[in-house]
Design a protein around this motif. Sequence first.
Motif, PDB file in Angstrom:
ATOM      1  N   VAL A  73      29.613  32.550  -1.697  1.00  0.00           N
ATOM      2  CA  VAL A  73      29.230  32.025  -2.749  1.00  0.00           C
ATOM      3  C   VAL A  73      30.132  31.508  -3.772  1.00  0.00           C
ATOM      4  O   VAL A  73      30.028  30.275  -4.298  1.00  0.00           O
ATOM      5  CB  VAL A  73      28.333  33.070  -3.509  1.00  0.00           C
ATOM      6  CG1 VAL A  73      27.886  32.651  -4.989  1.00  0.00           C
ATOM      7  CG2 VAL A  73      27.101  33.425  -2.890  1.00  0.00           C
ATOM      8  N   LEU A  74      31.150  31.962  -3.611  1.00  0.00           N
ATOM      9  CA  LEU A  74      32.559  31.669  -4.666  1.00  0.00           C
ATOM     10  C   LEU A  74      33.205  30.519  -3.744  1.00  0.00           C
ATOM     11  O   LEU A  74      34.161  30.048  -4.249  1.00  0.00           O
ATOM     12  CB  LEU A  74      33.437  32.694  -4.995  1.00  0.00           C
ATOM     13  CG  LEU A  74      32.586  33.737  -5.696  1.00  0.00           C
ATOM     14  CD1 LEU A  74      33.434  34.850  -5.945  1.00  0.00           C
ATOM     15  CD2 LEU A  74      31.678  33.176  -6.876  1.00  0.00           C
ATOM     16  N   GLY A  75      33.026  30.265  -2.594  1.00  0.00           N
ATOM     17  CA  GLY A  75      33.832  29.091  -1.830  1.00  0.00           C
ATOM     18  C   GLY A  75      35.030  29.842  -1.133  1.00  0.00           C
ATOM     19  O   GLY A  75      35.633  29.061  -0.625  1.00  0.00           O
ATOM     20  N   ALA A 111      28.365  25.662  -0.100  1.00  0.00           N
ATOM     21  CA  ALA A 111      28.409  26.846  -0.430  1.00  0.00           C
ATOM     22  C   ALA A 111      28.494  27.142  -1.969  1.00  0.00           C
ATOM     23  O   ALA A 111      27.628  27.888  -2.563  1.00  0.00           O
ATOM     24  CB  ALA A 111      29.295  27.645   0.267  1.00  0.00           C
ATOM     25  N   ILE A 112      29.318  26.546  -2.419  1.00  0.00           N
ATOM     26  CA  ILE A 112      29.811  26.935  -3.952  1.00  0.00           C
ATOM     27  C   ILE A 112      28.427  26.106  -4.641  1.00  0.00           C
ATOM     28  O   ILE A 112      28.014  27.060  -5.605  1.00  0.00           O
ATOM     29  CB  ILE A 112      30.936  26.340  -4.573  1.00  0.00           C
ATOM     30  CG1 ILE A 112      32.070  26.712  -3.732  1.00  0.00           C
ATOM     31  CG2 ILE A 112      30.900  26.088  -6.096  1.00  0.00           C
ATOM     32  CD1 ILE A 112      33.420  26.253  -3.965  1.00  0.00           C
ATOM     33  N   GLU A 113      28.252  25.180  -4.579  1.00  0.00           N
ATOM     34  CA  GLU A 113      27.134  24.363  -5.611  1.00  0.00           C
ATOM     35  C   GLU A 113      25.600  24.909  -5.278  1.00  0.00           C
ATOM     36  O   GLU A 113      24.614  24.945  -6.595  1.00  0.00           O
ATOM     37  CB  GLU A 113      26.872  23.036  -5.478  1.00  0.00           C
ATOM     38  CG  GLU A 113      26.425  22.469  -3.904  1.00  0.00           C
ATOM     39  CD  GLU A 113      26.517  21.136  -3.496  1.00  0.00           C
ATOM     40  OE1 GLU A 113      27.479  20.363  -4.217  1.00  0.00           O
ATOM     41  OE2 GLU A 113      26.343  20.431  -2.708  1.00  0.00           O
ATOM     42  N   ASN A 114      25.414  25.656  -4.265  1.00  0.00           N
ATOM     43  CA  ASN A 114      23.966  26.057  -3.809  1.00  0.00           C
ATOM     44  C   ASN A 114      24.220  27.570  -4.016  1.00  0.00           C
ATOM     45  O   ASN A 114      23.127  28.559  -3.570  1.00  0.00           O
ATOM     46  CB  ASN A 114      23.681  25.473  -2.421  1.00  0.00           C
ATOM     47  CG  ASN A 114      23.352  24.238  -2.504  1.00  0.00           C
ATOM     48  OD1 ASN A 114      22.651  23.554  -3.130  1.00  0.00           O
ATOM     49  ND2 ASN A 114      23.764  23.654  -1.478  1.00  0.00           N
ATOM     50  N   MET A 115      25.161  28.092  -4.321  1.00  0.00           N
ATOM     51  CA  MET A 115      25.339  29.551  -4.538  1.00  0.00           C
ATOM     52  C   MET A 115      24.658  30.541  -3.364  1.00  0.00           C
ATOM     53  O   MET A 115      24.005  31.377  -3.458  1.00  0.00           O
ATOM     54  CB  MET A 115      24.833  30.135  -5.729  1.00  0.00           C
ATOM     55  CG  MET A 115      25.618  29.467  -7.121  1.00  0.00           C
ATOM     56  SD  MET A 115      25.304  30.694  -8.634  1.00  0.00           S
ATOM     57  CE  MET A 115      26.594  31.936  -8.329  1.00  0.00           C
TER      58      MET A 115
END
Length: 259
Positions: free
Chosen positions: A215-217, A184-188
């Motif tokens: 998006v922020l994890g 989730a974080i790396e793909n926003m």
Amino acid sequence: MSNQLKLAIIQTHLIWEDPKANRKHFKAKIQGIKLPIDLIVLPEMFTTGFTMNAKAVAESMEGESVLWMKKRATETGAAVTGSLIIEENNQYYNRMVFAFPDGTHKTYDKRHTFSLAGEDKVFTSGQEQVIVNYKDWNICLQICYDLRFPVWSRNTTDYDALIYVANWPKPRIAAWDALLKARAIENMCYGVGVNRIGEDAAQNEYSGHSAVYDVLGNNITPIRPNKDHIEIITLDKTHIARYRNKLKFLEDRDQFKIM
């Protein structure tokens, strides 16, 4: 265009190699969901559990389970997705079906077959990343072991959400938690993971840990481990846009092509 997408994610046990019993089980679960809803997400191999006995339980795309998914989608007005064992052209696939309320569907075949369990010896690996457009949301479909391979899910097309359906066992559940958050974080994007609970015939234990990360994890669905549960969660595109505009990390991504 809809900025919101309302999901029902179903974390539950599976009945071993019994598609009819599993369809009945999930039908009851779905009937208990308060409508309206946009998308219902079921686990990996939701009709059988994670079995390598494909010959005994495989179905066709015209078989009862795919028709069942389409019927549930039509009845509820919500798309239904999950994976099941499909036989096609004398080959077996761990196939994720995305059934739309209008009776159409799209499919994704699991790319990374789980060699530790011999899945690669039974099932044919998929070759195509599949992104479904539904209600103006672009959703990337993935299955279980795919979670360990970030290149395969890399967001090069600005999709909005990743969905992983799984039979991820309890001894390695820390990896599930960490990797789902990382994707989730790396793909926003929103990272949606639906895992089963209970024990299968091979004495593998499953503890769930189904979750949705933003998006922020941040985990925005604190579903308790081992709990038979349906979680209703609303995704919001304004959250994605806010942080992609503020934190332009995707603009710095590596350029590559999967061969």
